[in-house]
Design a protein around this motif. Structure first.
Motif, PDB file in Angstrom:
ATOM      1  N   SER A 100      -9.058   6.212  42.457  1.00 56.11           N
ATOM      2  CA  SER A 100      -7.690   6.159  42.968  1.00 56.11           C
ATOM      3  C   SER A 100      -7.713   6.747  44.366  1.00 56.11           C
ATOM      4  N   PRO A 101      -6.759   6.389  45.244  1.00 53.53           N
ATOM      5  CA  PRO A 101      -6.785   6.888  46.625  1.00 53.53           C
ATOM      6  C   PRO A 101      -6.824   8.414  46.667  1.00 53.53           C
ATOM      7  N   PRO A 102      -7.657   9.005  47.530  1.00 58.60           N
ATOM      8  CA  PRO A 102      -7.883  10.451  47.530  1.00 58.60           C
ATOM      9  C   PRO A 102      -6.657  11.288  47.873  1.00 58.60           C
ATOM     10  N   PHE A 103      -5.694  10.709  48.566  1.00 55.63           N
ATOM     11  CA  PHE A 103      -4.489  11.467  48.918  1.00 55.63           C
ATOM     12  C   PHE A 103      -3.231  10.918  48.228  1.00 55.63           C
ATOM     13  N   GLU A 104      -3.476  10.240  47.114  1.00 61.50           N
ATOM     14  CA  GLU A 104      -2.391   9.815  46.237  1.00 61.50           C
ATOM     15  C   GLU A 104      -2.704  10.376  44.847  1.00 61.50           C
ATOM     16  N   PHE A 119      -6.413  14.378  40.060  1.00 60.41           N
ATOM     17  CA  PHE A 119      -7.464  13.754  40.860  1.00 60.41           C
ATOM     18  C   PHE A 119      -6.944  13.566  42.285  1.00 60.41           C
ATOM     19  N   ALA A 120      -7.573  14.245  43.225  1.00 64.35           N
ATOM     20  CA  ALA A 120      -7.205  14.134  44.635  1.00 64.35           C
ATOM     21  C   ALA A 120      -8.189  14.961  45.447  1.00 64.35           C
ATOM     22  N   ARG A 121      -8.379  14.589  46.698  1.00 60.09           N
ATOM     23  CA  ARG A 121      -9.207  15.425  47.566  1.00 60.09           C
ATOM     24  C   ARG A 121      -8.508  16.767  47.785  1.00 60.09           C
ATOM     25  N   GLY A 122      -9.264  17.847  47.562  1.00 60.19           N
ATOM     26  CA  GLY A 122      -8.719  19.194  47.715  1.00 60.19           C
ATOM     27  C   GLY A 122      -8.117  19.765  46.448  1.00 60.19           C
ATOM     28  N   ALA A 123      -8.114  18.990  45.359  1.00 61.40           N
ATOM     29  CA  ALA A 123      -7.476  19.457  44.117  1.00 61.40           C
ATOM     30  C   ALA A 123      -8.074  20.777  43.652  1.00 61.40           C
ATOM     31  N   CYS A 124      -9.407  20.875  43.676  1.00 58.27           N
ATOM     32  CA  CYS A 124     -10.085  22.111  43.268  1.00 58.27           C
ATOM     33  C   CYS A 124     -10.525  22.925  44.475  1.00 58.27           C
ATOM     34  N   ASP A 125     -10.952  22.251  45.521  1.00 59.03           N
ATOM     35  CA  ASP A 125     -11.505  22.892  46.717  1.00 59.03           C
ATOM     36  C   ASP A 125     -10.649  22.575  47.946  1.00 59.03           C
ATOM     37  N   ASP A 126      -9.711  23.416  48.307  1.00 54.92           N
ATOM     38  CA  ASP A 126      -9.382  24.674  47.649  1.00 54.92           C
ATOM     39  C   ASP A 126      -7.868  24.763  47.463  1.00 54.92           C
TER      40      ASP A 126
END
Length: 463
Positions: A100-104, A119-126
């Motif tokens: 799925s799109p990283p910023f959606e 699920f997304a870029r930055g969800a865990c880090d940080d």
């Protein structure tokens, strides 16, 4: 006054929704095309800290991206905790590997996250782990449960080496004065096996460039007659490890800390299944330095890895060309006592010396940082241990991490403070990779656990 568990249950959906909104902002510090979005994220973080009850909130300009500072000082005689986090994220590439799109952001259940994961870029880090502290602060201020002073320093350049953090810290030592530093930018062994990170590896990151002829050449007319930079670079990189996967850079191991047999045996007590490890990565065998276990290789031993390599024609179809230049990005993870600047210089000298005639070499250092070890007899570690025991019902395992947070050593040098690393992510959360995610359970568990750290640290400090 509400208990932390009741407060989380009441505000659970809002906590999730707020994080989702933060994750929608593409704060990619490595790419100047996202400069506006990265700065926008700083504003969003500042607004959230203000809403959480901080009395002072500032967006502090630096030569790069701004640092968000906030505090709530309730009594100068009480201890002060400094919370550090970062709002920037890694580039999401390769985009075609995301489900799925990283910023959606989307929430999906997984085997390890039956309650769902974001699920997304930055969800865990940080962003997710940083935002746990904001929500924990909200609970404590809303319910009169804040037992000590708190300061926040949230930066926007961690993923590019915290370029301007040292600049900011050096100019604000009194402002940032504290008794302990608290960071959630690490992970734990499993949801039913809590752990506290007690060691971090240092980092040296360089880019190398090999130049041959003054232009790209026809591989038929010139092939075999001139040095091919891509071939040469490949051979040079291959020579950086010997047959035992020992790094061949002269002097590389001179200051490496060697753990005792007893210390290694203690590490080996941590639960670990090699078969599960291989299955999770879909590999047939592990690979690494001879004489060490997998968990030792990725934590107490230094490494050298190629992070990217390119040159010549990589488009669709064929183009018979000998490239004029070839490039690679190389990172070296370092252990305590290895100085990253010294290692960078050793690598540069070695790489230049092994180059054959017919090419020229350029080594460009990018960033780095020192390794760090947290003593488990410190008050901060004891407070974190008691906090995990309270919310997980079991004593956390001290664990050295293979990752690097270069600013931790900087904090000890400049602010004279120990750092406690309370991470709630899992190794399977795919940080820095496509489909990064953070479990809803982990996110809420972090919010639940953090207030107890403040409570126990204050009590221990005042006892």
């Amino acid at each position: 006054m509400e208990s932390i568990t009741s407060y989380i249950e009441e505000h659970k959906q809002r906590f999730i929704d707020e994080l989702v909104e933060l994750l929608k902002i593409p704060s990619i510090s490595a790419d100047s095309a996202f400069a506006k979005a990265t700065t926008q994220t700083a504003t969003a973080v500042a607004d959230s800290l203000r809403a959480a009850g901080c009395d002072t909130v500032e967006i502090c300009e630096t030569p790069g991206y701004p640092i968000v500072y906030a505090d709530k000082m309730i009594d100068p005689n009480l201890p002060t905790v400094l919370v550090y986090g970062h709002y920037d994220v890694q580039p999401p590439d390769p985009l075609d590997l995301w489900d799925s799109p990283p910023f959606e952001p989307v929430i999906k259940k997984t085997d390890k996250h039956p309650d769902g994961a974001i699920f997304a870029r930055g969800a865990c880090d940080d962003k997710g782990q940083m935002y746990m502290h904001v929500k924990a602060m909200e609970y404590m201020t809303a319910n009169g449960k804040l037992p000590c002073n708190v300061k926040f320093m949230i930066e926007g350049e961690e993923e590019v080496g915290s370029v301007n953090l040292a600049w900011y810290v050096a100019r604000n030592q009194e402002k940032l004065a504290n008794d302990v530093i608290l960071i959630s930018d690490t992970g734990m062994i499993a949801n039913d096996i809590p752990s506290i990170t007690t060691g971090l590896r240092g980092l040296s990151y360089v880019e190398v460039e090999v130049t041959g002829p003054n232009r790209d050449l026809h591989s038929g007319l010139y092939g075999g007659a001139v040095a091919n930079p891509i071939n040469i670079l490949s051979k040079m990189i291959a020579s950086l490890h010997d047959e035992n996967n020992h790094i061949t850079v002269k002097g590389f191991y001179d200051k490496v800390e060697e753990l005792t047999a007893a210390e290694r045996a203690k590490m080996g007590e941590a639960p670990f299944s090699l078969e599960n490890y291989k299955e999770a990565l879909d590999i047939a065998a592990v690979y690494g330095e001879k004489g060490y276990t997998t968990n030792e290789r990725n934590s107490i031993r230094p490494t050298l890895d190629v992070n990217g390599i390119w040159g010549g024609y990589t488009g669709e179809g064929a183009k018979t060309v000998i490239a004029s230049k070839a490039y690679a990005k190389i990172s070296m993870r370092l252990v305590p006592h290895q100085d990253w600047e010294e290692i960078t210089e050793l690598f540069k000298t070695h790489f230049e010396n092994i180059a054959p005639e017919g090419v020229t070499i350029k080594v460009t250092p990018h960033h780095g940082g020192q390794g760090y070890v947290t003593p488990i007899d410190s008050l901060g570690y004891q407070a974190a241990e008691k906090a995990y025991e309270k919310t997980f019902g079991k004593t956390p395992i001290p664990q050295r991490s293979g990752g690097s947070i270069p600013i931790v050593a900087l904090f000890e040098k400049e602010l004279k403070s120990k750092t406690i690393l309370m991470g709630f992510g899992l190794d399977s959360d795919a940080i820095h990779s496509p489909n990064e995610h953070f479990g809803i359970w982990n996110y809420l568990k972090g919010i639940e656990t953090i207030p107890y750290f403040y409570e126990y640290f204050t009590a221990l400090k005042n006892s």
